[in-house]
Design a protein around this motif. Structure first.
Motif, short mmCIF file in Angstrom:
data_model
loop_
_atom_site.label_atom_id
_atom_site.label_comp_id
_atom_site.label_asym_id
_atom_site.label_seq_id
_atom_site.Cartn_x
_atom_site.Cartn_y
_atom_site.Cartn_z
N ALA A 29 -41.79 27.54 -22.07
CA ALA A 29 -41.15 28.37 -21.05
C ALA A 29 -41.21 29.86 -21.38
O ALA A 29 -40.99 30.70 -20.53
N GLY A 30 -41.50 30.20 -22.65
CA GLY A 30 -41.55 31.60 -23.03
C GLY A 30 -40.19 32.26 -23.03
O GLY A 30 -39.97 33.29 -22.41
N ILE A 31 -39.21 31.65 -23.73
CA ILE A 31 -37.84 32.17 -23.72
C ILE A 31 -37.78 33.58 -24.29
O ILE A 31 -38.64 33.99 -25.05
N ALA A 32 -36.74 34.31 -23.94
CA ALA A 32 -36.61 35.70 -24.37
C ALA A 32 -35.48 35.89 -25.36
O ALA A 32 -35.16 37.00 -25.71
N GLN A 33 -34.86 34.82 -25.82
CA GLN A 33 -33.75 34.93 -26.76
C GLN A 33 -34.03 34.09 -28.00
O GLN A 33 -34.66 33.04 -27.92
N PRO A 34 -33.58 34.55 -29.19
CA PRO A 34 -33.76 33.75 -30.41
C PRO A 34 -33.07 32.41 -30.30
O PRO A 34 -32.05 32.27 -29.64
N VAL A 35 -33.63 31.39 -30.97
CA VAL A 35 -33.03 30.07 -30.99
C VAL A 35 -32.53 29.77 -32.39
O VAL A 35 -32.92 30.40 -33.37
N LEU A 36 -31.66 28.78 -32.48
CA LEU A 36 -31.00 28.45 -33.73
C LEU A 36 -31.94 27.73 -34.68
O LEU A 36 -32.70 26.86 -34.30
N SER A 37 -31.91 28.09 -35.95
CA SER A 37 -32.63 27.37 -37.00
C SER A 37 -31.78 27.46 -38.25
O SER A 37 -30.72 28.08 -38.26
N SER A 38 -32.24 26.82 -39.34
CA SER A 38 -31.46 26.88 -40.57
C SER A 38 -31.46 28.28 -41.17
O SER A 38 -30.62 28.61 -41.99
N GLU A 39 -32.42 29.12 -40.78
CA GLU A 39 -32.44 30.53 -41.18
C GLU A 39 -32.51 31.36 -39.90
O GLU A 39 -33.61 31.71 -39.45
N PRO A 40 -31.37 31.66 -39.28
CA PRO A 40 -31.36 32.32 -37.97
C PRO A 40 -32.10 33.66 -37.97
O PRO A 40 -32.08 34.40 -38.96
N ALA A 41 -32.75 33.95 -36.85
CA ALA A 41 -33.44 35.22 -36.69
C ALA A 41 -32.43 36.35 -36.53
O ALA A 41 -31.34 36.16 -36.00
N VAL A 42 -32.82 37.54 -36.98
CA VAL A 42 -31.96 38.71 -36.88
C VAL A 42 -32.80 39.85 -36.30
O VAL A 42 -33.90 40.13 -36.80
N LYS A 43 -32.30 40.49 -35.27
CA LYS A 43 -32.99 41.64 -34.71
C LYS A 43 -32.74 42.85 -35.60
O LYS A 43 -31.60 43.22 -35.85
N ILE A 44 -33.81 43.45 -36.09
CA ILE A 44 -33.70 44.57 -37.01
C ILE A 44 -34.63 45.70 -36.57
O ILE A 44 -35.62 45.46 -35.86
N PRO A 45 -34.34 46.93 -36.97
CA PRO A 45 -35.22 48.05 -36.60
C PRO A 45 -36.54 47.99 -37.36
O PRO A 45 -36.63 47.40 -38.44
N ALA A 46 -37.54 48.61 -36.79
CA ALA A 46 -38.83 48.74 -37.49
C ALA A 46 -38.66 49.68 -38.67
O ALA A 46 -37.76 50.53 -38.69
N PRO A 47 -39.50 49.56 -39.68
CA PRO A 47 -39.39 50.46 -40.83
C PRO A 47 -39.72 51.90 -40.46
O PRO A 47 -40.66 52.15 -39.70
N VAL A 48 -38.94 52.82 -40.99
CA VAL A 48 -39.20 54.23 -40.77
C VAL A 48 -40.47 54.65 -41.51
O VAL A 48 -41.32 55.38 -40.99
N ALA A 49 -40.61 54.15 -42.74
CA ALA A 49 -41.80 54.43 -43.54
C ALA A 49 -42.79 53.29 -43.37
O ALA A 49 -42.44 52.12 -43.47
#
Length: 248
Positions: A29-49
């Motif tokens: 379906a191409g979902i747009a939200q993270p799904v649950l796993s034993s190591e949940p995903a975390v939205k983080i910023p891209a590296p500055v360097a």
């Protein structure tokens, strides 16, 4: 027999059949939200360097670069990066120890210094080292788990980066500091930056394991969610067809 014993050690309770159908449906379906796993995903910023981007016609363009990461069981980490555009090859293997101890049974004792790792070959005109790090820290594993990932415990499952150049070391150190300052996680980052002592490819039966065994309970519960999250969080760089070590 070795393969059977290995699968038994990593077998999880098979609530996975139902979970697997939901995960596969989410992929379709191409979902747009993270799904649950034993190591949940975390939205983080891209590296500055990050690395300086290379244009396709620039000097040095066309040369593959190498990154080596350890983030728990290499099945899932390999599977994630095999779906990243610009990656040309991902090999499961061992890093951090000596060549003569780089065998699955010995590494599994936790006494060799090795970590289950992946070696990523990539085209720097399509994907940067910093982007690979962002994927590594956000969807490929949980960098706050000390010497374990999900159900797998021991120093062989530690979170580690093995820079292959001084620039990679600088970028990785800066990114860990950046993520710590933004408090992106609910706990401190424990990822180690270690010296490159060589990478040793794992046995053939480990290569492309996620792609070849998508209904294995361990893969369904622990690793397929990572692929769903990669697609949801990095759609611009996600590729449907995995780049494989071996021909299926």
């Amino acid at each position: 027999m070795k393969l059977i014993a290995m699968l038994q050690r990593r077998m999880r309770p098979t609530t996975g059949k139902i979970a697997g159908l939901a995960i596969l449906a989410a992929l379709t379906a191409g979902i747009a939200q993270p799904v649950l796993s034993s190591e949940p995903a975390v939205k983080i910023p891209a590296p500055v360097a990050d690395e300086k981007p290379l244009a396709s016609g620039a000097s040095g363009a066309g040369r593959t670069q190498t990154a080596v990461f350890a983030g728990g069981c290499f099945w899932g980490v390999q599977g994630v990066f095999e779906h990243v555009r610009g990656v040309t090859r991902v090999t499961s293997g061992y890093a951090g120890g000596a060549a003569n101890t780089a065998q699955y049974e010995r590494v599994g004792t936790g006494s060799t210094g090795h970590a289950e790792s992946v070696e990523i070959r990539y085209d720097p005109t399509q994907v940067s080292y910093g982007k690979l790090l962002q994927i590594f820290f956000s969807v490929a594993h949980n960098p706050t788990q000390l010497n374990y990932q999900g159900p797998d415990h021991g120093t062989q499952y530690r979170s580690a980066i093995f820079p292959t150049t001084p620039e990679q070391r600088t970028i990785a150190q800066a990114y860990i500091t950046q993520l710590g300052s933004t408090k992106s996680y609910g706990a401190p980052i424990v990822t180690r930056i270690e010296d490159d002592k060589g990478f040793y490819a794992a046995e053939d039966y480990h290569q492309d394991f996620l792609v070849k065994n998508p209904r294995h309970p361990y893969i369904v519960i622990n690793d397929l969610p990572k692929i769903v999250n990669l697609k949801a969080m990095f759609p611009e760089i996600y590729r449907e067809d995995a780049v494989l070590v071996s021909k299926r």
